[in-house]
Design a protein around this motif. Structure first.
Motif, PDB file in Angstrom:
ATOM      1  N   ILE A   1       2.303   9.426  -5.928  1.00 55.56           N
ATOM      2  CA  ILE A   1       2.890  10.744  -5.694  1.00 55.56           C
ATOM      3  C   ILE A   1       3.915  11.057  -6.780  1.00 55.56           C
ATOM      4  O   ILE A   1       3.943  12.160  -7.332  1.00 55.56           O
ATOM      5  CB  ILE A   1       3.547  10.813  -4.297  1.00 55.56           C
ATOM      6  N   SER A   2       4.752  10.074  -7.103  1.00 56.06           N
ATOM      7  CA  SER A   2       5.773  10.264  -8.134  1.00 56.06           C
ATOM      8  C   SER A   2       5.125  10.569  -9.485  1.00 56.06           C
ATOM      9  O   SER A   2       5.568  11.464 -10.206  1.00 56.06           O
ATOM     10  CB  SER A   2       6.642   9.010  -8.236  1.00 56.06           C
ATOM     11  N   ASP A   3       4.072   9.826  -9.829  1.00 50.48           N
ATOM     12  CA  ASP A   3       3.373  10.064 -11.092  1.00 50.48           C
ATOM     13  C   ASP A   3       2.784  11.468 -11.138  1.00 50.48           C
ATOM     14  O   ASP A   3       2.859  12.146 -12.160  1.00 50.48           O
ATOM     15  CB  ASP A   3       2.253   9.039 -11.293  1.00 50.48           C
ATOM     16  N   ASN A   4       2.207  11.902 -10.034  1.00 45.52           N
ATOM     17  CA  ASN A   4       1.627  13.245  -9.973  1.00 45.52           C
ATOM     18  C   ASN A   4       2.696  14.317 -10.161  1.00 45.52           C
ATOM     19  O   ASN A   4       2.478  15.307 -10.853  1.00 45.52           O
ATOM     20  CB  ASN A   4       0.894  13.459  -8.650  1.00 45.52           C
ATOM     21  N   ARG A   5       3.849  14.105  -9.553  1.00 44.35           N
ATOM     22  CA  ARG A   5       4.936  15.082  -9.699  1.00 44.35           C
ATOM     23  C   ARG A   5       5.426  15.140 -11.136  1.00 44.35           C
ATOM     24  O   ARG A   5       5.737  16.206 -11.652  1.00 44.35           O
ATOM     25  CB  ARG A   5       6.085  14.743  -8.752  1.00 44.35           C
ATOM     26  N   LEU A   6       5.526  13.993 -11.791  1.00 39.86           N
ATOM     27  CA  LEU A   6       5.959  13.970 -13.181  1.00 39.86           C
ATOM     28  C   LEU A   6       4.959  14.695 -14.074  1.00 39.86           C
ATOM     29  O   LEU A   6       5.349  15.429 -14.985  1.00 39.86           O
ATOM     30  CB  LEU A   6       6.157  12.537 -13.666  1.00 39.86           C
TER      31      LEU A   6
ATOM     32  N   ASP B   1       0.837  -1.205   0.000  1.00 36.81           N
ATOM     33  CA  ASP B   1       0.000   0.000   0.000  1.00 36.81           C
ATOM     34  C   ASP B   1       0.870   1.251   0.000  1.00 36.81           C
ATOM     35  O   ASP B   1       0.602   2.205  -0.716  1.00 36.81           O
ATOM     36  CB  ASP B   1      -0.931   0.021   1.212  1.00 36.81           C
ATOM     37  N   LEU B   2       1.933   1.253   0.801  1.00 34.52           N
ATOM     38  CA  LEU B   2       2.815   2.400   0.876  1.00 34.52           C
ATOM     39  C   LEU B   2       3.546   2.603  -0.450  1.00 34.52           C
ATOM     40  O   LEU B   2       3.652   3.732  -0.935  1.00 34.52           O
ATOM     41  CB  LEU B   2       3.831   2.219   2.011  1.00 34.52           C
ATOM     42  N   ASN B   3       4.009   1.520  -1.053  1.00 32.78           N
ATOM     43  CA  ASN B   3       4.700   1.630  -2.340  1.00 32.78           C
ATOM     44  C   ASN B   3       3.764   2.179  -3.412  1.00 32.78           C
ATOM     45  O   ASN B   3       4.161   3.007  -4.230  1.00 32.78           O
ATOM     46  CB  ASN B   3       5.260   0.282  -2.779  1.00 32.78           C
ATOM     47  N   GLY B   4       2.527   1.721  -3.428  1.00 31.16           N
ATOM     48  CA  GLY B   4       1.544   2.221  -4.384  1.00 31.16           C
ATOM     49  C   GLY B   4       1.282   3.702  -4.185  1.00 31.16           C
ATOM     50  O   GLY B   4       1.166   4.463  -5.146  1.00 31.16           O
ATOM     51  N   PHE B   5       1.220   4.116  -2.938  1.00 32.99           N
ATOM     52  CA  PHE B   5       1.004   5.524  -2.620  1.00 32.99           C
ATOM     53  C   PHE B   5       2.181   6.365  -3.095  1.00 32.99           C
ATOM     54  O   PHE B   5       2.007   7.436  -3.683  1.00 32.99           O
ATOM     55  CB  PHE B   5       0.795   5.677  -1.108  1.00 32.99           C
ATOM     56  N   MET B   6       3.400   5.878  -2.861  1.00 31.87           N
ATOM     57  CA  MET B   6       4.598   6.607  -3.282  1.00 31.87           C
ATOM     58  C   MET B   6       4.667   6.686  -4.808  1.00 31.87           C
ATOM     59  O   MET B   6       5.060   7.708  -5.360  1.00 31.87           O
ATOM     60  CB  MET B   6       5.867   5.950  -2.721  1.00 31.87           C
ATOM     61  N   ASP B   7       4.269   5.611  -5.494  1.00 29.40           N
ATOM     62  CA  ASP B   7       4.239   5.635  -6.959  1.00 29.40           C
ATOM     63  C   ASP B   7       3.255   6.675  -7.463  1.00 29.40           C
ATOM     64  O   ASP B   7       3.515   7.377  -8.436  1.00 29.40           O
ATOM     65  CB  ASP B   7       3.869   4.261  -7.523  1.00 29.40           C
TER      66      ASP B   7
END
Length: 60
Positions: free
Chosen positions: A33-38, A25-31
């Motif tokens: 966030i990363s996608d949103n930043r990109l 769940d945490l990894n999915g959340f971090m992904d």
């Protein structure tokens, strides 16, 4: 949330499985966030390109 769903299905979870699900769940959340930043970065790059093109067209 996934843990509750699995428990409702009658699937027993031990500590290791529960920990892995929480990490997933945490990894999915971090992904996400990363996608949103990109996406934000790409939008900003496009915005700056448009401004540069407008300035170039004004100078000509």
């Amino acid at each position: 949330m996934k843990q509750k769903f699995l428990k409702d299905l009658g699937i027993d979870l031990d500590g290791t499985t529960d920990e892995l699900l929480q990490q997933f769940d945490l990894n999915g959340f971090m992904d996400e966030i990363s996608d949103n930043r990109l996406k934000e970065e790409n939008d900003k790059v496009e915005e700056l390109k448009d401004e540069i093109n407008k300035e170039d067209n004004r100078q000509k």
